[in-house]
Write a protein that holds these residues in place. Structure first.
Motif, PDB file in Angstrom:
ATOM      1  N   UNK A  64       0.827  -1.207   0.000  1.00 53.12           N
ATOM      2  CA  UNK A  64       0.000   0.000   0.000  1.00 53.12           C
ATOM      3  C   UNK A  64       0.865   1.263   0.000  1.00 53.12           C
ATOM      4  N   UNK A  65       1.990   1.218   0.715  1.00 57.59           N
ATOM      5  CA  UNK A  65       2.911   2.355   0.718  1.00 57.59           C
ATOM      6  C   UNK A  65       3.490   2.575  -0.672  1.00 57.59           C
ATOM      7  N   UNK A  66       3.868   1.495  -1.340  1.00 58.76           N
ATOM      8  CA  UNK A  66       4.408   1.598  -2.695  1.00 58.76           C
ATOM      9  C   UNK A  66       3.386   2.174  -3.665  1.00 58.76           C
ATOM     10  N   UNK A  67       2.110   1.919  -3.418  1.00 56.59           N
ATOM     11  CA  UNK A  67       1.034   2.431  -4.261  1.00 56.59           C
ATOM     12  C   UNK A  67       0.662   3.867  -3.899  1.00 56.59           C
ATOM     13  N   UNK A  68       1.267   4.401  -2.845  1.00 57.38           N
ATOM     14  CA  UNK A  68       0.982   5.768  -2.428  1.00 57.38           C
ATOM     15  C   UNK A  68      -0.310   5.918  -1.642  1.00 57.38           C
ATOM     16  N   UNK A  69      -0.832   4.824  -1.133  1.00 61.65           N
ATOM     17  CA  UNK A  69      -2.100   4.883  -0.401  1.00 61.65           C
ATOM     18  C   UNK A  69      -1.926   5.118   1.094  1.00 61.65           C
ATOM     19  N   UNK A  70      -0.776   4.719   1.639  1.00 59.12           N
ATOM     20  CA  UNK A  70      -0.521   4.948   3.059  1.00 59.12           C
ATOM     21  C   UNK A  70       0.914   5.418   3.254  1.00 59.12           C
ATOM     22  N   UNK A  71       1.158   6.003   4.415  1.00 63.25           N
ATOM     23  CA  UNK A  71       2.511   6.313   4.873  1.00 63.25           C
ATOM     24  C   UNK A  71       2.779   5.444   6.079  1.00 63.25           C
ATOM     25  N   UNK A  72       3.989   4.914   6.153  1.00 63.38           N
ATOM     26  CA  UNK A  72       4.392   4.159   7.329  1.00 63.38           C
ATOM     27  C   UNK A  72       5.302   5.062   8.147  1.00 63.38           C
ATOM     28  N   UNK A  73       4.861   5.367   9.361  1.00 61.64           N
ATOM     29  CA  UNK A  73       5.616   6.266  10.222  1.00 61.64           C
ATOM     30  C   UNK A  73       6.090   5.513  11.448  1.00 61.64           C
ATOM     31  N   UNK A  74       7.392   5.505  11.650  1.00 61.28           N
ATOM     32  CA  UNK A  74       7.965   4.803  12.801  1.00 61.28           C
ATOM     33  C   UNK A  74       7.377   5.374  14.090  1.00 61.28           C
ATOM     34  N   UNK A  75       6.850   4.487  14.874  1.00 60.79           N
ATOM     35  CA  UNK A  75       6.271   4.887  16.149  1.00 60.79           C
ATOM     36  C   UNK A  75       4.839   5.383  16.060  1.00 60.79           C
ATOM     37  N   UNK A  76       4.361   5.676  14.854  1.00 65.97           N
ATOM     38  CA  UNK A  76       2.997   6.179  14.688  1.00 65.97           C
ATOM     39  C   UNK A  76       2.142   5.247  13.858  1.00 65.97           C
ATOM     40  N   UNK A  77       2.759   4.272  13.194  1.00 66.68           N
ATOM     41  CA  UNK A  77       2.000   3.286  12.436  1.00 66.68           C
ATOM     42  C   UNK A  77       1.705   3.707  11.014  1.00 66.68           C
ATOM     43  N   UNK A  78       0.677   3.077  10.474  1.00 70.23           N
ATOM     44  CA  UNK A  78       0.276   3.297   9.077  1.00 70.23           C
ATOM     45  C   UNK A  78      -0.867   4.311   9.034  1.00 70.23           C
ATOM     46  N   UNK A  79      -0.681   5.334   8.214  1.00 67.44           N
ATOM     47  CA  UNK A  79      -1.671   6.398   8.090  1.00 67.44           C
ATOM     48  C   UNK A  79      -2.078   6.518   6.626  1.00 67.44           C
ATOM     49  N   UNK A  80      -3.372   6.581   6.373  1.00 68.22           N
ATOM     50  CA  UNK A  80      -3.891   6.731   5.011  1.00 68.22           C
ATOM     51  C   UNK A  80      -3.526   8.119   4.505  1.00 68.22           C
ATOM     52  N   UNK A  81      -2.917   8.181   3.319  1.00 71.70           N
ATOM     53  CA  UNK A  81      -2.470   9.461   2.771  1.00 71.70           C
ATOM     54  C   UNK A  81      -3.568  10.176   2.005  1.00 71.70           C
TER      55      UNK A  81
END
Length: 119
Positions: A60-77
């Motif tokens: 999903x990150x590669x598709x630009x749908x989410x950001x993976x943030x260390x300590x904050x988890x996965x957030x929908x972009x």
């Protein structure tokens, strides 16, 4: 958001997890800025390995749908449109059906190319 996986499916579990998020984006039940479940918590609830969840999130990150943030988890972009999410979902269904038919990756790509060229 509801995640479902089918261990008996030809579609890898990580791809099924990614498809659940794409579907939620497509139907509007998940929006930009929302956080996805922590990988460990989701893995435990689905009965899968945490690395399986992380593979789905990475896709999903590669598709630009989410950001993976260390300590904050996965957030929908929200950078991808719902139409693009639906298209990704349709592509996953095509791939799953082709794999059920025993097609290789190269054969699947060939089918897509034939569709593009009309031949």
């Amino acid at each position: 958001m509801l995640f479902r996986v089918d261990p008996g499916s030809a579609v890898p579990l990580g791809d099924q997890i990614a498809a659940s998020v794409r579907g939620a984006l497509a139907d509007g039940s998940v929006r930009a800025g929302e956080r996805l479940p922590a990988a460990r918590a989701l893995a435990a609830s689905l009965g899968v390995n945490v690395h399986t969840v992380l593979r789905g999130y990475q896709r999903l990150r590669e598709e630009g749908l989410i950001e993976l943030r260390r300590g904050r988890g996965a957030v929908v972009t929200g950078t991808a449109s719902p139409g693009r999410a639906r298209l990704g979902e349709a592509a996953q269904r095509l791939i799953a059906e082709a794999r059920d038919l025993g097609m290789s990756d190269e054969e699947i790509v060939g089918v897509v190319r034939m569709g593009l060229t009309g031949r």
